[in-house]
Write a protein that holds these residues in place. Structure first.
Motif, PDB file in Angstrom:
ATOM      1  N   ILE A 127       0.839  -1.200   0.000  1.00  0.00           N
ATOM      2  CA  ILE A 127       0.000   0.000   0.000  1.00  0.00           C
ATOM      3  C   ILE A 127       0.875   1.252   0.000  1.00  0.00           C
ATOM      4  CG2 ILE A 127      -1.652   1.345   1.361  1.00  0.00           C
ATOM      5  CD1 ILE A 127      -2.877  -1.346   2.249  1.00  0.00           C
ATOM      6  N   LEU A 128       1.927   1.240   0.830  1.00  0.00           N
ATOM      7  CA  LEU A 128       2.839   2.381   0.876  1.00  0.00           C
ATOM      8  C   LEU A 128       3.532   2.601  -0.475  1.00  0.00           C
ATOM      9  CD1 LEU A 128       4.510   1.963   4.369  1.00  0.00           C
ATOM     10  CD2 LEU A 128       3.184   3.921   3.599  1.00  0.00           C
ATOM     11  N   ALA A 129       3.808   1.501  -1.183  1.00  0.00           N
ATOM     12  CA  ALA A 129       4.469   1.596  -2.477  1.00  0.00           C
ATOM     13  C   ALA A 129       3.512   1.976  -3.600  1.00  0.00           C
ATOM     14  CB  ALA A 129       5.159   0.273  -2.810  1.00  0.00           C
ATOM     15  N   GLY A 130       2.217   1.998  -3.320  1.00  0.00           N
ATOM     16  CA  GLY A 130       1.233   2.341  -4.344  1.00  0.00           C
ATOM     17  C   GLY A 130       0.771   1.162  -5.170  1.00  0.00           C
ATOM     18  N   ILE A 131       1.164  -0.057  -4.766  1.00  0.00           N
ATOM     19  CA  ILE A 131       0.787  -1.261  -5.524  1.00  0.00           C
ATOM     20  C   ILE A 131      -0.643  -1.675  -5.201  1.00  0.00           C
ATOM     21  CG2 ILE A 131       1.314  -3.712  -5.876  1.00  0.00           C
ATOM     22  CD1 ILE A 131       4.242  -2.995  -5.206  1.00  0.00           C
ATOM     23  N   LEU A 132      -1.041  -1.563  -3.934  1.00  0.00           N
ATOM     24  CA  LEU A 132      -2.385  -1.938  -3.499  1.00  0.00           C
ATOM     25  C   LEU A 132      -3.154  -0.707  -3.046  1.00  0.00           C
ATOM     26  CD1 LEU A 132      -1.885  -5.156  -1.298  1.00  0.00           C
ATOM     27  CD2 LEU A 132      -2.759  -5.030  -3.632  1.00  0.00           C
ATOM     28  N   ARG A 133      -4.463  -0.820  -3.147  1.00  0.00           N
ATOM     29  CA  ARG A 133      -5.374   0.212  -2.632  1.00  0.00           C
ATOM     30  C   ARG A 133      -6.001  -0.337  -1.343  1.00  0.00           C
ATOM     31  NH1 ARG A 133      -8.577   4.446  -4.868  1.00  0.00           N
ATOM     32  NH2 ARG A 133      -7.561   4.068  -6.875  1.00  0.00           N
ATOM     33  N   PRO A 134      -5.994   0.426  -0.261  1.00  0.00           N
ATOM     34  CA  PRO A 134      -6.556  -0.092   0.996  1.00  0.00           C
ATOM     35  C   PRO A 134      -8.082  -0.118   0.965  1.00  0.00           C
ATOM     36  CG  PRO A 134      -5.917   2.186   1.272  1.00  0.00           C
ATOM     37  CD  PRO A 134      -5.464   1.791  -0.116  1.00  0.00           C
ATOM     38  N   SER A 135      -8.662  -0.835   1.916  1.00  0.00           N
ATOM     39  CA  SER A 135     -10.112  -0.813   2.064  1.00  0.00           C
ATOM     40  C   SER A 135     -10.576   0.506   2.658  1.00  0.00           C
ATOM     41  CB  SER A 135     -10.560  -1.983   2.960  1.00  0.00           C
ATOM     42  OG  SER A 135     -10.140  -3.212   2.420  1.00  0.00           O
ATOM     43  N   SER A 136      -9.779   1.047   3.583  1.00  0.00           N
ATOM     44  CA  SER A 136     -10.069   2.357   4.163  1.00  0.00           C
ATOM     45  C   SER A 136      -8.822   2.854   4.880  1.00  0.00           C
ATOM     46  CB  SER A 136     -11.254   2.279   5.148  1.00  0.00           C
ATOM     47  OG  SER A 136     -10.935   1.420   6.231  1.00  0.00           O
ATOM     48  N   GLY A 137      -8.860   4.104   5.292  1.00  0.00           N
ATOM     49  CA  GLY A 137      -7.725   4.680   5.995  1.00  0.00           C
ATOM     50  C   GLY A 137      -7.003   5.724   5.156  1.00  0.00           C
ATOM     51  N   ILE A 138      -6.005   6.333   5.765  1.00  0.00           N
ATOM     52  CA  ILE A 138      -5.262   7.428   5.139  1.00  0.00           C
ATOM     53  C   ILE A 138      -3.789   7.066   5.060  1.00  0.00           C
ATOM     54  CG2 ILE A 138      -4.495   9.825   5.432  1.00  0.00           C
ATOM     55  CD1 ILE A 138      -7.149  10.349   6.889  1.00  0.00           C
ATOM     56  N   VAL A 139      -3.188   7.279   3.900  1.00  0.00           N
ATOM     57  CA  VAL A 139      -1.737   7.196   3.730  1.00  0.00           C
ATOM     58  C   VAL A 139      -1.316   8.412   2.924  1.00  0.00           C
ATOM     59  CG1 VAL A 139       0.220   5.939   2.779  1.00  0.00           C
ATOM     60  CG2 VAL A 139      -1.679   4.676   3.782  1.00  0.00           C
ATOM     61  N   ARG A 140      -0.381   9.169   3.472  1.00  0.00           N
ATOM     62  CA  ARG A 140       0.142  10.314   2.744  1.00  0.00           C
ATOM     63  C   ARG A 140       1.660  10.298   2.838  1.00  0.00           C
ATOM     64  NH1 ARG A 140      -3.861  13.417   1.025  1.00  0.00           N
ATOM     65  NH2 ARG A 140      -2.355  14.870   0.128  1.00  0.00           N
ATOM     66  N   VAL A 141       2.292  10.436   1.685  1.00  0.00           N
ATOM     67  CA  VAL A 141       3.745  10.580   1.612  1.00  0.00           C
ATOM     68  C   VAL A 141       3.992  11.993   1.118  1.00  0.00           C
ATOM     69  CG1 VAL A 141       5.883   9.712   0.631  1.00  0.00           C
ATOM     70  CG2 VAL A 141       4.012   8.138   1.130  1.00  0.00           C
ATOM     71  N   GLY A 142       4.317  12.866   2.060  1.00  0.00           N
ATOM     72  CA  GLY A 142       4.344  14.281   1.714  1.00  0.00           C
ATOM     73  C   GLY A 142       2.932  14.705   1.345  1.00  0.00           C
ATOM     74  N   ASP A 143       2.766  15.212   0.153  1.00  0.00           N
ATOM     75  CA  ASP A 143       1.450  15.657  -0.314  1.00  0.00           C
ATOM     76  C   ASP A 143       0.801  14.655  -1.260  1.00  0.00           C
ATOM     77  OD1 ASP A 143       3.375  15.997  -2.217  1.00  0.00           O
ATOM     78  OD2 ASP A 143       2.617  17.913  -2.966  1.00  0.00           O
ATOM     79  N   LEU A 144       1.346  13.429  -1.311  1.00  0.00           N
ATOM     80  CA  LEU A 144       0.846  12.438  -2.273  1.00  0.00           C
ATOM     81  C   LEU A 144       0.161  11.268  -1.585  1.00  0.00           C
ATOM     82  CD1 LEU A 144       3.913  12.230  -4.707  1.00  0.00           C
ATOM     83  CD2 LEU A 144       1.878  13.686  -4.915  1.00  0.00           C
ATOM     84  N   VAL A 145      -0.866  10.745  -2.242  1.00  0.00           N
ATOM     85  CA  VAL A 145      -1.504   9.491  -1.841  1.00  0.00           C
ATOM     86  C   VAL A 145      -0.981   8.421  -2.796  1.00  0.00           C
ATOM     87  CG1 VAL A 145      -3.679   8.249  -1.584  1.00  0.00           C
ATOM     88  CG2 VAL A 145      -3.557  10.688  -1.011  1.00  0.00           C
ATOM     89  N   PRO A 146      -0.275   7.392  -2.292  1.00  0.00           N
ATOM     90  CA  PRO A 146       0.460   6.472  -3.174  1.00  0.00           C
ATOM     91  C   PRO A 146      -0.357   5.864  -4.307  1.00  0.00           C
ATOM     92  CG  PRO A 146       1.137   6.125  -0.909  1.00  0.00           C
ATOM     93  CD  PRO A 146      -0.002   7.103  -0.867  1.00  0.00           C
ATOM     94  N   TRP A 147      -1.552   5.371  -4.021  1.00  0.00           N
ATOM     95  CA  TRP A 147      -2.322   4.673  -5.060  1.00  0.00           C
ATOM     96  C   TRP A 147      -3.094   5.634  -5.959  1.00  0.00           C
ATOM     97  CZ3 TRP A 147      -3.147   4.592   0.147  1.00  0.00           C
ATOM     98  CH2 TRP A 147      -4.314   5.182   0.622  1.00  0.00           C
ATOM     99  N   LYS A 148      -3.189   6.900  -5.578  1.00  0.00           N
ATOM    100  CA  LYS A 148      -3.865   7.884  -6.423  1.00  0.00           C
ATOM    101  C   LYS A 148      -2.882   8.647  -7.308  1.00  0.00           C
ATOM    102  CE  LYS A 148      -7.840   8.799  -3.399  1.00  0.00           C
ATOM    103  NZ  LYS A 148      -8.546   9.847  -2.596  1.00  0.00           N
ATOM    104  N   HIS A 149      -1.642   8.792  -6.824  1.00  0.00           N
ATOM    105  CA  HIS A 149      -0.632   9.569  -7.557  1.00  0.00           C
ATOM    106  C   HIS A 149       0.581   8.679  -7.837  1.00  0.00           C
ATOM    107  CE1 HIS A 149      -2.784  12.454  -4.767  1.00  0.00           C
ATOM    108  NE2 HIS A 149      -3.114  12.937  -5.956  1.00  0.00           N
ATOM    109  N   ARG A 150       0.337   7.545  -8.488  1.00  0.00           N
ATOM    110  CA  ARG A 150       1.368   6.524  -8.633  1.00  0.00           C
ATOM    111  C   ARG A 150       2.618   7.039  -9.349  1.00  0.00           C
ATOM    112  NH1 ARG A 150      -2.979   2.526  -9.634  1.00  0.00           N
ATOM    113  NH2 ARG A 150      -3.071   1.164  -7.795  1.00  0.00           N
TER     114      ARG A 150
END
Length: 322
Positions: free
Chosen positions: A63-86
């Motif tokens: 999920i952190l690498a952007g390979i999977l999309r979570p069922s719910s929750g928040i992940v932000r790397v700086g200003d990016l969401v891994p699975w939305k801004h691959r």
């Protein structure tokens, strides 16, 4: 040099639907891999992310690498969401999966590096500088012309680490990075990772079953089990709170004598020339026990150490059942 982005994970959950029995006729069953984990990584931090197989580590890493999309929750790397801004996200991170290769099996190592340089659009001069630095640091000169399929596991892992760093990522995710490496190569890789953090401020998330990697690199340890964060603390705190015992080993030139040990001291092993004691320094201070053992006849040498980190983690899991 830009400051690496902060990593924020909040109430991250992931569930899968699988078919029971491995047959298409089996009923669907929901499997929960992550049950709401939360943690934050500050810029330049090296954190160990550990747990047994099936604990949820690999799911969280993907999920952190952007390979999977979570069922719910928040992940932000700086200003990016891994699975939305691959695309923007992968340009910022480097990932090494010990059991998977990002290099091409039928290309030489050098050709694979060049192709990755093109994919990441690394300027030629910068690419040449980075490759030279990585090849020298990871001792890759002799294998640059070999195809990846001809490499030993240890050689491939060193090449994989170099490949993940050619574009100078701000964040490095390492999954079993020293698997298959001999002792000198492990030491070299650990030194290289420490140097990345010290000189470049790289943020490193390390998951491994090699507890020596954790002890050598991570000042902080996140322990995951049963899809939950069991603890998140400095490594020394984990060691002190989970297993504060010490071990005293004594060598003798004659069989060690039988003794009545004070409360808090346990004789864990006895051989014709060796005696091993486990003790709690809060109950029996080390100098007191050393004085007692030193007075025994035939003593040749003694050593005091800590339990192996594997034992610390094992005890921790035993104290946190599912």
């Amino acid at each position: 040099m830009s400051i690496p982005p902060r990593i924020v994970v909040e109430n991250l959950k992931k569930s899968y639907r699988i078919r029971e029995g491995g047959s298409w006729r089996g009923r669907m069953k929901m499997i929960t891999a992550l049950e709401g984990i939360s943690f934050t990584l500050e810029p330049g931090e090296i954190a160990g992310f550990i747990g047994p197989n099936g604990a949820g580590k690999s799911t969280a890493i993907k999920i952190l690498a952007g390979i999977l999309r979570p069922s719910s929750g928040i992940v932000r790397v700086g200003d990016l969401v891994p699975w939305k801004h691959r695309i923007a996200h992968v340009a910022r991170i480097g990932v090494v999966f010990g059991q998977r290769s990002q290099l091409w099996w039928d290309l030489s190592v050098a050709e694979g590096f060049a192709l990755l340089g093109d994919i990441y659009r690394v300027p030629p001069q910068r690419f040449a500088q980075n490759q030279t630095r990585l090849v020298e640091a990871l001792n890759l000169e002799a294998i640059l012309g070999q195809s990846v399929r001809q490499l030993s596991l240890g050689q491939r892992m060193r090449a994989e680490i170099a490949a993940a760093l050619l574009h100078e990522p701000e964040i490095l995710i390492l999954d079993e990075p020293t698997i298959g490496l001999d002792a000198p190569s492990k030491l070299a890789v650990r030194a290289f990772i420490r140097d990345l953090r010290h000189h470049r401020g790289t943020t490193v998330l390390l998951t491994t079953h090699d507890m020596h990697d954790i002890e050598a690199l991570a000042e902080r340890v996140i322990v995951i089990g049963h899809g939950r964060i069991l603890t998140d603390s400095p490594f020394e705190t984990l060691r002190a709170t989970t297993l504060s015992e010490r071990i005293l080993e004594a060598d003798f030139v004659t069989p060690p004598p039988l003794c009545a040990w004070p409360y808090g001291v346990i004789e864990t092993e006895r051989t014709p020339r060796n005696l091993t004691l486990t003790f709690d320094p809060k109950r029996v201070p080390a100098p007191v026990l050393v004085e007692q053992v030193s007075a025994l006849p035939g003593l040749d040498d003694l050593r005091i150490g800590r339990p192996a980190i594997e034992e610390i983690i094992s005890r921790f899991y035993d104290s946190h059942p599912a």
